[in-house]
Design an enzyme around this catalytic site. Structure first.
Site, PDB file in Angstrom:
ATOM      1  N   SER A  54       0.803  -1.221   0.000  1.00  0.00           N
ATOM      2  CA  SER A  54       0.000   0.000   0.000  1.00  0.00           C
ATOM      3  C   SER A  54       0.836   1.271   0.000  1.00  0.00           C
ATOM      4  O   SER A  54       0.392   2.308  -0.505  1.00  0.00           O
ATOM      5  CB  SER A  54      -0.941   0.006   1.210  1.00  0.00           C
ATOM      6  OG  SER A  54      -0.213  -0.199   2.415  1.00  0.00           O
ATOM      7  N   HIS A 286       0.116   6.216   6.479  1.00  0.00           N
ATOM      8  CA  HIS A 286       0.544   6.006   5.101  1.00  0.00           C
ATOM      9  C   HIS A 286       0.870   7.354   4.454  1.00  0.00           C
ATOM     10  O   HIS A 286       0.373   8.391   4.897  1.00  0.00           O
ATOM     11  CB  HIS A 286      -0.551   5.305   4.290  1.00  0.00           C
ATOM     12  CG  HIS A 286      -0.604   3.823   4.482  1.00  0.00           C
ATOM     13  ND1 HIS A 286      -0.942   3.244   5.683  1.00  0.00           N
ATOM     14  CD2 HIS A 286      -0.361   2.796   3.625  1.00  0.00           C
ATOM     15  CE1 HIS A 286      -0.901   1.927   5.560  1.00  0.00           C
ATOM     16  NE2 HIS A 286      -0.548   1.625   4.325  1.00  0.00           N
TER      17      HIS A 286
END
Length: 304
Positions: A54, A286
């Site tokens: 990801s 992230h």
């Protein structure tokens, strides 16, 4: 050893020259499906394949290219790298939730819908000249560990993820990291076997938080420091594997210092445990769009 450093700087130099020529003439590279068009000459062709999880896919960074299967962003660092290098061809095999196993095996859609993504290695060919990969976080359960550190209550209330992972004198995450190393070596061997002409670039994970964290993020200082230590040791595994195979390693931890989840939204490259809605990115811990751009810049700089 699989060292391609002797002849590839000239390849990137040709690509940079082609990029400058295109910019000077007002022509921009465009994305068509999974390929990137380019004005590269025969001796400077760049056939680029991106592998990864990801962090590479840009999961949660809008606009998303594929929400149902891999949560792959249109702004992820591989797409930015492909555009900056004016890659002759580009295959983005990155997928949210991917582990080293998904390099060889089909990966079920992470949304829970029917279907699956092809093994990432299916994108590699003998003509591939550049491979980037960010992988390993899911193999050690990094996301689950980070979420376990979420703690809205002040000490001594609540729980400590550090105590959970170091119970009975063991270092649970350290054991997982030790188990990751041989799998990484096998993955790099397989990449070189499938793409013998390729320069392979392993891209590390960025810094998530400053030492001790910050009041606006719900995690105890000791837990933030433990999370940082795990990220540091994970990057060490990646760097060591790259060095052993004569590959390149991109350090994203150092340049992301001061752009972590504790910074103001205009400086953040990494979302916090509670993401900021000031940038179009939703995945906790992230990279946001600015982070993906910064990682791409580091990759291109490493290629020289």
């Amino acid at each position: 050893m699989h060292d391609k450093t002797e002849r590839l700087p000239q390849r990137w130099a040709h690509a940079a020259a082609a990029s400058a020529l295109l910019l000077g003439s007002g022509v921009a590279a465009t994305f068509g499906g999974s390929a990137v068009s380019a004005a590269a000459t025969a001796d400077s062709d760049i056939h680029y394949v991106a592998l990864g999880d990801s962090f590479a896919a840009g999961s949660g960074v809008f606009p998303e290219h594929d929400v149902s299967a891999c949560f792959q962003s249109e702004l992820n660092y591989p797409k930015v790298v492909a555009a900056q290098l004016h890659a002759t061809s580009f295959r983005d095999a990155t997928c949210g939730g991917a582990t080293l196993t998904d390099l060889h095996d089909a990966q079920p859609a992470i949304s829970g819908s029917a279907g699956s993504s092809a093994p990432q290695f299916d994108s590699l060919t003998p003509d591939t000249t550049l491979v980037t990969m960010t992988m390993g976080g899911n193999d050690i359960g990094l996301a689950a560990q980070a979420l376990a550190c979420f703690n809205a209550l002040p000490q001594p209330h609540g729980h400590s993820c550090t105590e959970q992972y170091t119970a009975d004198g063991r270092d649970g995450m350290g054991e997982r990291l030790a188990a990751l190393a041989p799998g990484y070596d096998r993955a790099l061997d397989d990449i070189h076997a499938r793409a013998p002409l390729a320069t392979v670039v392993i891209v590390g994970y960025p810094t998530a938080a400053p030492p001790g964290g910050c009041p606006q993020q719900p995690a105890w200082p000791a837990d933030v420091d433990y999370l940082n230590s795990v990220l540091g040791r994970l990057n060490d595994v990646l760097r060591t594997a790259a060095t052993r195979h004569g590959d390149r390693y991109v350090d994203t931890a150092t340049p992301s210092v001061g752009h972590d989840m504790c910074q103001t939204p205009d400086r953040q490259w990494i979302n916090g445990l509670i993401p900021s809605f000031a940038s179009p990115a939703l995945a906790p811990l992230h990279p946001n769009a600015a982070g993906e751009q910064a990682i791409a810049d580091e990759v291109v700089a490493t290629l020289g």
